[in-house]
Design a protein around this motif. Structure first.
Motif, short mmCIF file in Angstrom:
data_model
loop_
_atom_site.label_atom_id
_atom_site.label_comp_id
_atom_site.label_asym_id
_atom_site.label_seq_id
_atom_site.Cartn_x
_atom_site.Cartn_y
_atom_site.Cartn_z
N TRP A 1 47.26 69.29 -33.47
CA TRP A 1 48.00 69.78 -34.64
C TRP A 1 48.52 71.18 -34.38
CZ3 TRP A 1 49.13 65.66 -36.86
CH2 TRP A 1 48.22 64.65 -37.09
N PRO A 2 49.82 71.40 -34.53
CA PRO A 2 50.40 72.72 -34.24
C PRO A 2 50.17 73.71 -35.37
CG PRO A 2 52.12 71.22 -35.00
CD PRO A 2 50.84 70.41 -34.93
N THR A 3 50.06 74.97 -35.00
CA THR A 3 50.08 76.03 -36.01
C THR A 3 51.53 76.23 -36.45
OG1 THR A 3 50.32 77.70 -34.27
CG2 THR A 3 48.08 77.18 -35.00
N ALA A 4 51.71 76.92 -37.58
CA ALA A 4 53.06 77.10 -38.13
C ALA A 4 53.97 77.80 -37.14
CB ALA A 4 52.98 77.89 -39.44
N GLY A 5 53.42 78.72 -36.35
CA GLY A 5 54.23 79.46 -35.39
C GLY A 5 54.74 78.64 -34.23
N ARG A 6 54.20 77.45 -34.04
CA ARG A 6 54.64 76.60 -32.93
C ARG A 6 55.71 75.59 -33.35
NH1 ARG A 6 51.30 76.18 -28.16
NH2 ARG A 6 49.42 77.47 -28.31
N LEU A 7 55.98 75.46 -34.63
CA LEU A 7 56.90 74.42 -35.09
C LEU A 7 58.30 74.61 -34.52
CD1 LEU A 7 55.77 74.04 -38.82
CD2 LEU A 7 55.25 72.55 -36.87
N TRP A 8 58.79 75.86 -34.52
CA TRP A 8 60.14 76.07 -33.99
C TRP A 8 60.18 75.86 -32.47
CZ3 TRP A 8 61.95 79.75 -30.48
CH2 TRP A 8 61.05 80.77 -30.12
N ILE A 9 59.05 76.12 -31.82
CA ILE A 9 58.96 75.89 -30.37
C ILE A 9 59.05 74.39 -30.08
CG2 ILE A 9 57.45 76.12 -28.35
CD1 ILE A 9 56.28 78.63 -29.74
N ILE A 10 58.36 73.60 -30.89
CA ILE A 10 58.41 72.15 -30.74
C ILE A 10 59.84 71.64 -30.96
CG2 ILE A 10 57.64 69.97 -31.78
CD1 ILE A 10 54.95 71.35 -32.31
N ALA A 11 60.52 72.22 -31.95
CA ALA A 11 61.90 71.81 -32.24
C ALA A 11 62.81 72.09 -31.04
CB ALA A 11 62.41 72.52 -33.49
N VAL A 12 62.63 73.24 -30.40
CA VAL A 12 63.46 73.58 -29.24
C VAL A 12 63.15 72.67 -28.06
CG1 VAL A 12 63.98 75.38 -27.55
CG2 VAL A 12 63.75 75.98 -29.97
N ILE A 13 61.87 72.43 -27.81
CA ILE A 13 61.51 71.51 -26.72
C ILE A 13 62.10 70.12 -26.97
CG2 ILE A 13 59.60 70.38 -25.52
CD1 ILE A 13 57.90 72.83 -26.09
N GLY A 14 62.20 69.75 -28.25
CA GLY A 14 62.77 68.45 -28.60
C GLY A 14 64.21 68.29 -28.16
N ILE A 15 64.95 69.40 -27.99
CA ILE A 15 66.33 69.32 -27.51
C ILE A 15 66.38 68.63 -26.14
CG2 ILE A 15 68.33 70.69 -26.78
CD1 ILE A 15 67.50 72.78 -28.87
N GLY A 16 65.34 68.86 -25.34
CA GLY A 16 65.28 68.19 -24.04
C GLY A 16 64.46 66.92 -24.07
N ALA A 17 63.39 66.90 -24.88
CA ALA A 17 62.48 65.76 -24.88
C ALA A 17 63.12 64.50 -25.45
CB ALA A 17 61.21 66.10 -25.66
N VAL A 18 63.96 64.65 -26.49
CA VAL A 18 64.56 63.47 -27.12
C VAL A 18 65.49 62.72 -26.17
CG1 VAL A 18 66.15 62.71 -28.94
CG2 VAL A 18 64.26 64.25 -29.49
N PRO A 19 66.46 63.38 -25.52
CA PRO A 19 67.30 62.61 -24.58
C PRO A 19 66.51 62.05 -23.41
CG PRO A 19 67.84 64.96 -24.49
CD PRO A 19 66.96 64.76 -25.68
N TYR A 20 65.49 62.78 -22.96
CA TYR A 20 64.69 62.25 -21.84
C TYR A 20 63.97 60.97 -22.25
CZ TYR A 20 61.01 61.48 -18.51
OH TYR A 20 60.17 60.87 -17.60
N MET A 21 63.31 60.99 -23.41
CA MET A 21 62.56 59.81 -23.83
C MET A 21 63.48 58.67 -24.25
SD MET A 21 59.49 60.24 -23.12
CE MET A 21 59.13 58.58 -23.68
N LEU A 22 64.68 59.00 -24.72
CA LEU A 22 65.65 57.95 -25.04
C LEU A 22 66.05 57.21 -23.77
CD1 LEU A 22 67.31 56.53 -27.16
CD2 LEU A 22 69.06 58.31 -26.91
#
Length: 479
Positions: A368-389
């Motif tokens: 479970w992420p702390t609140a301060g990591r949420l935006w970091i997860i969102a940025v990583i998602g920019i790369g993770a989503v196309p890769y997993m797709l």
């Protein structure tokens, strides 16, 4: 029906074992300064204090294998999280390569936790894994209230022929380099070569134990290692414990496998979407592996992004984006269809991943992420989503061996990046086991859904979960 029954049986037995490991133990949380500390103890326990520290990219939950049996034996156990790790909101800082940098700050953390839990009692025992072994040895050098030490998968240049005085070294059988270090630590004591796994010169006593069938992570649930640790502490404090060391490692494996197996019946509830399939040739599959594996690390290392406050996360985001983006571009050019979007498939995959994350966080590692990591997860998602797709599209129409090659291609691209910038991206090596577990668990679930409802929805869901997993795995860091 049979699959569902087997899954239910595995999950039920696993939770019974894991819950039994907590039987009679009161678990509470508190802060020591800004450091999260979890305390394990039986009601009214007055045994010696034990401070436990995790390794790099670890968390409090990863040390439960040792904390729980010690607490059930009457010890008062405190497990804390280093700066930037788990739910610690303050990042690591300083020079990670300098003793006066990050190491000094982590040693200060150990001192603060020890001061908070000892309260003038008997010498406190220290137990640490991997990175923490060096930190604990350094912390013990300047104190006179340290008792026995248990170091798991240890390496520290501060261990010599004069200190630590009472030391147990536990190493996994599949850690050859660290096993050799443990042997060297015994040889520092006079007569060690003649005394086998235990060495003593009258003032120092050391023992080296090999945990069978264990690597750098599974050693944390080794029954051999945990039994030896309890015996070592009991010997020092002149105590006698009668505690059953439960097979929590096997229980975790059975729990996770059972949860993957339990997903299958839900797949039958998904709407079956007829879809056209474009079979890829061997040449096309080779292009999908080699081109991204070479181009992604080369470009990402050259760009060298450094804007995320998590070690190597910004490189990883760009690396994933380039790797997945190139694969998607080739698939689009070859007219491989994505298929329609199934809300049901997206929801079922995402909900299953969240439930799995709850079990993981409770029994094995922070999720479970702390609140301060949420935006970091969102940025990583920019790369993770196309890769997993892209991964979902390929996995849905590939055999086991073909999927293995595709995914080894990505692991290989990470190795290429480390070779190109070893000093800056060394910690990227630790992403490999995270990705392997992700493929085995989440990838299996996503493929099952993709073969029924198409790869678009599972790919998007798993992209979010991959960003989540990476965003909570690596420590926060600021220079």
């Amino acid at each position: 029906m049979l699959r569902a029954l087997v899954a239910a049986l595995m999950i039920g037995l696993s939770i019974w074992v894991l819950s039994s490991a907590r039987s009679g133990v009161e678990i509470s949380q508190r802060l020591v300064g800004q450091t999260p500390v979890t305390e394990y103890a039986q009601a009214g326990a007055d045994g010696p204090a034990v401070v436990i520290a995790h390794g790099f990219a670890g968390s409090q939950q990863m040390m439960q294998g040792y904390a729980l049996p010690l607490a059930r034996a009457g010890y008062r156990v405190a497990v804390f999280e280093f700066l930037g790790h788990g739910r610690h909101t303050q990042p690591m800082s300083g020079d990670v390569n300098a003793i006066e940098g990050t190491t000094r700050l982590l040693v200060s953390q150990v001192h603060a936790v020890m001061d908070a839990v000892t309260e003038g009692d008997a010498p406190v025992a220290l137990l640490g894994h991997s990175m923490a072994t060096d930190i604990l040895v350094r912390a013990a050098q300047t104190r006179d209230d340290v008792g026995p030490m248990v170091l798991v998968s240890a390496f520290s240049q501060e261990i010599d022929g004069s200190a630590p005085a009472d030391l147990l070294l536990i190493t996994g059988a599949w850690e050859p380099g660290l096993r050799a270090f443990a042997v060297d630590a015994l040889k520092m004591v006079d007569g060690s070569s003649a005394q086998g796994p235990t060495a003593s010169d009258g003032q120092l006593e050391r023992r080296a134990v090999i945990a069978p069938l264990s690597d750098h992570v599974s050693v944390l649930h080794s029954r051999t290692g945990r039994t030896e640790a309890l015996d070592w502490l009991d010997r020092f404090y002149d105590r006698s414990s009668n505690v059953q060391i439960l097979p929590t490692g096997w229980a975790l494996l059975a729990l996770f496998f059972g949860m993957v197996l339990a997903f299958r019946p839900f797949v039958a509830l998904l709407p079956d979407r007829p879809r056209a399939t474009v079979l890829l040739t061997a040449w096309q599959r080779l292009v999908l592996v080699l081109v991204p594996a070479i181009a992604a690390p080369s470009v990402a290392v050259a760009v060298h992004p450094t804007f995320l406050p998590v070690l190597v996360a910004d490189h990883l985001m760009l690396h994933l984006l380039l790797f997945g983006g190139l694969q998607l571009a080739f698939l689009w050019y070859w007219r491989v269809p994505l298929g329609g979007f199934s809300i049901a498939a997206f929801a079922i995959v995402l909900v299953w991943c969240i439930v799995f994350g709850f079990a993981l966080d409770r029994y094995a590692a922070n999720f479970w992420p702390t609140a301060g990591r949420l935006w970091i997860i969102a940025v990583i998602g920019i790369g993770a989503v196309p890769y997993m797709l892209a991964d979902a599209i390929l996995a849905a129409q590939s055999s086991f061996w073909q999927r293995l090659v595709f995914r080894l291609g990505f692991i290989g691209s990470l190795i290429v990046a480390v070779v190109l910038d070893f000093e800056g991206l060394f910690f990227l090596i630790m992403i490999a086991p995270v990705m392997v577990l992700f493929y085995l668990i989440f990838g299996t679930v996503g493929r099952a859904a993709a073969r029924v409802s198409g790869p678009l929805a599972p790919g998007l869901a798993l992209g979010i979960v991959l960003a989540w997993a990476l965003g909570v795995s690596f420590p926060l860091f600021q220079s």
